[in-house]
Design a protein around this motif. Structure first.
Motif, mmCIF file in Angstrom:
data_model
loop_
_atom_site.group_PDB
_atom_site.id
_atom_site.type_symbol
_atom_site.label_atom_id
_atom_site.label_comp_id
_atom_site.label_asym_id
_atom_site.label_seq_id
_atom_site.Cartn_x
_atom_site.Cartn_y
_atom_site.Cartn_z
ATOM 1 N N ARG A 182 69.742 41.518 5.629
ATOM 2 C CA ARG A 182 69.038 40.698 6.613
ATOM 3 C C ARG A 182 68.191 39.631 5.946
ATOM 4 O O ARG A 182 67.836 39.719 4.762
ATOM 5 C CB ARG A 182 68.165 41.578 7.513
ATOM 6 C CG ARG A 182 67.006 42.241 6.802
ATOM 7 C CD ARG A 182 66.213 43.098 7.753
ATOM 8 N NE ARG A 182 65.063 43.694 7.071
ATOM 9 C CZ ARG A 182 63.930 43.969 7.659
ATOM 10 N NH1 ARG A 182 63.778 43.718 8.943
ATOM 11 N NH2 ARG A 182 62.942 44.513 6.983
ATOM 12 N N ALA A 183 67.850 38.615 6.716
ATOM 13 C CA ALA A 183 67.057 37.488 6.207
ATOM 14 C C ALA A 183 65.642 37.947 5.859
ATOM 15 O O ALA A 183 65.094 38.878 6.464
ATOM 16 C CB ALA A 183 67.000 36.388 7.255
ATOM 17 N N ASP A 184 65.036 37.263 4.889
ATOM 18 C CA ASP A 184 63.684 37.618 4.460
ATOM 19 C C ASP A 184 62.661 37.424 5.570
ATOM 20 O O ASP A 184 61.645 38.130 5.618
ATOM 21 C CB ASP A 184 63.279 36.788 3.233
ATOM 22 C CG ASP A 184 64.119 37.138 2.007
ATOM 23 O OD1 ASP A 184 64.632 38.283 1.947
ATOM 24 O OD2 ASP A 184 64.254 36.278 1.121
ATOM 25 N N ASP A 185 62.924 36.452 6.448
ATOM 26 C CA ASP A 185 61.954 36.160 7.509
ATOM 27 C C ASP A 185 62.285 36.892 8.824
ATOM 28 O O ASP A 185 61.701 36.593 9.865
ATOM 29 C CB ASP A 185 61.868 34.655 7.760
ATOM 30 C CG ASP A 185 63.207 34.049 8.180
ATOM 31 O OD1 ASP A 185 64.240 34.766 8.122
ATOM 32 O OD2 ASP A 185 63.228 32.857 8.554
ATOM 33 N N GLU A 186 63.217 37.844 8.780
ATOM 34 C CA GLU A 186 63.570 38.597 9.976
ATOM 35 C C GLU A 186 62.361 39.419 10.448
ATOM 36 O O GLU A 186 61.738 40.140 9.660
ATOM 37 C CB GLU A 186 64.755 39.524 9.687
ATOM 38 C CG GLU A 186 65.154 40.435 10.826
ATOM 39 C CD GLU A 186 65.534 39.688 12.079
ATOM 40 O OE1 GLU A 186 64.748 39.729 13.042
ATOM 41 O OE2 GLU A 186 66.606 39.044 12.072
ATOM 42 N N ASP A 240 71.659 37.788 9.597
ATOM 43 C CA ASP A 240 71.041 36.584 9.026
ATOM 44 C C ASP A 240 71.599 35.356 9.742
ATOM 45 O O ASP A 240 72.526 34.703 9.250
ATOM 46 C CB ASP A 240 71.324 36.505 7.525
ATOM 47 C CG ASP A 240 70.454 35.474 6.806
ATOM 48 O OD1 ASP A 240 69.938 34.567 7.496
ATOM 49 O OD2 ASP A 240 70.297 35.583 5.582
ATOM 50 N N ALA A 271 70.635 32.236 10.166
ATOM 51 C CA ALA A 271 70.626 30.961 9.449
ATOM 52 C C ALA A 271 71.742 30.890 8.421
ATOM 53 O O ALA A 271 72.442 29.872 8.305
ATOM 54 C CB ALA A 271 69.266 30.754 8.769
ATOM 55 N N ARG A 272 71.927 31.961 7.686
ATOM 56 C CA ARG A 272 72.990 31.988 6.694
ATOM 57 C C ARG A 272 74.349 31.962 7.366
ATOM 58 O O ARG A 272 75.299 31.332 6.867
ATOM 59 C CB ARG A 272 72.852 33.233 5.821
ATOM 60 C CG ARG A 272 73.847 33.291 4.671
ATOM 61 C CD ARG A 272 73.565 34.483 3.789
ATOM 62 N NE ARG A 272 74.608 34.674 2.800
ATOM 63 C CZ ARG A 272 74.707 35.732 1.998
ATOM 64 N NH1 ARG A 272 73.798 36.691 2.071
ATOM 65 N NH2 ARG A 272 75.694 35.842 1.129
#
Length: 209
Positions: free
Chosen positions: A150-154, A197, A199-200
């Motif tokens: 998962r994204a760091d900012d999730e 994620d 954005a990715r």
């Protein structure tokens, strides 16, 4: 002089019997369904008496849970990071069946038997906790995927993202069973990516310069 192999220990013989019964049970459950499958036939297919079944398993639900455990162990490698490559939903067992040499009809048959078992076990006060433990273990694998991918900012916790991944994957399996519709691997992968994620996932969809 040719050396004779060491005789099998009692524990090894028991494990061989247990493995043979689990293998036969998988085939019989897949062919007959959970409710219609008989312990007599399972024992016969494995080459043992019915007594051998009850020497290794308490009852038919316990035997079915043992088959589930083996399938889940084999399927662990199919619960992979969705950013690695396009794949079929792990819940369909399609990749596992191809790797282990199971015919598609057997894979589908056992999935249908599993639905029968879940409906029965959920109403059984003795069996339900054992089923819940297996489902918790399955969710744990999805949670691990969410935690690592998962994204760091999730802002959602990994357990929430993991539950969503499980819902998408297991739902795909139900749709396949009910309507024989299998999502395109790339489309399925895109859905998994958007959950872990976004954005990715969007970046990967952009045309290459």
């Amino acid at each position: 002089m040719t050396q004779r192999p060491e005789p099998l220990s009692r524990r090894d013989r028991q494990q061989q019997t247990r493995d043979a019964l689990i293998s036969a049970a998988r085939d019989v459950f897949a062919e007959d369904g959970y409710h219609s499958a008989s312990v007599d036939r399972i024992a016969r297919e494995a080459g043992f008496s019915k007594g051998a079944v009850y020497s290794n398993f308490q009852d038919k639900p316990s035997l079915f849970l043992a088959v589930m455990d083996q399938n889940l162990e084999l399927a662990e490698v199919d619960l992979r990071d969705p950013f690695e490559q396009a794949c079929n939903p792990a819940s369909t067992g399609k990749d596992l069946a191809q790797r282990e040499g199971y015919p598609p009809s057997a894979t589908q048959g056992f999935a249908l038997a599993t639905l029968e078992f879940i409906a029965s076990a959920a109403r059984d006060e003795k069996v339900a906790p054992q089923l819940h433990k297996r489902l918790a273990d399955v969710l744990g694998h999805y949670n691990e995927i969410a935690r690592t991918a998962r994204a760091d900012d999730e802002t959602l916790p990994a357990s929430a993202v993991g539950t969503l991944l499980a819902a998408l994957d297991q739902g795909a399996g139900l749709i396949l069973l009910a309507a024989d519709v299998l999502p395109d691997p790339e489309v399925f992968r895109a859905g998994m990516l958007r959950l872990v994620d976004p954005a990715r996932a969007l970046e990967e969809r952009q045309p290459k310069a």
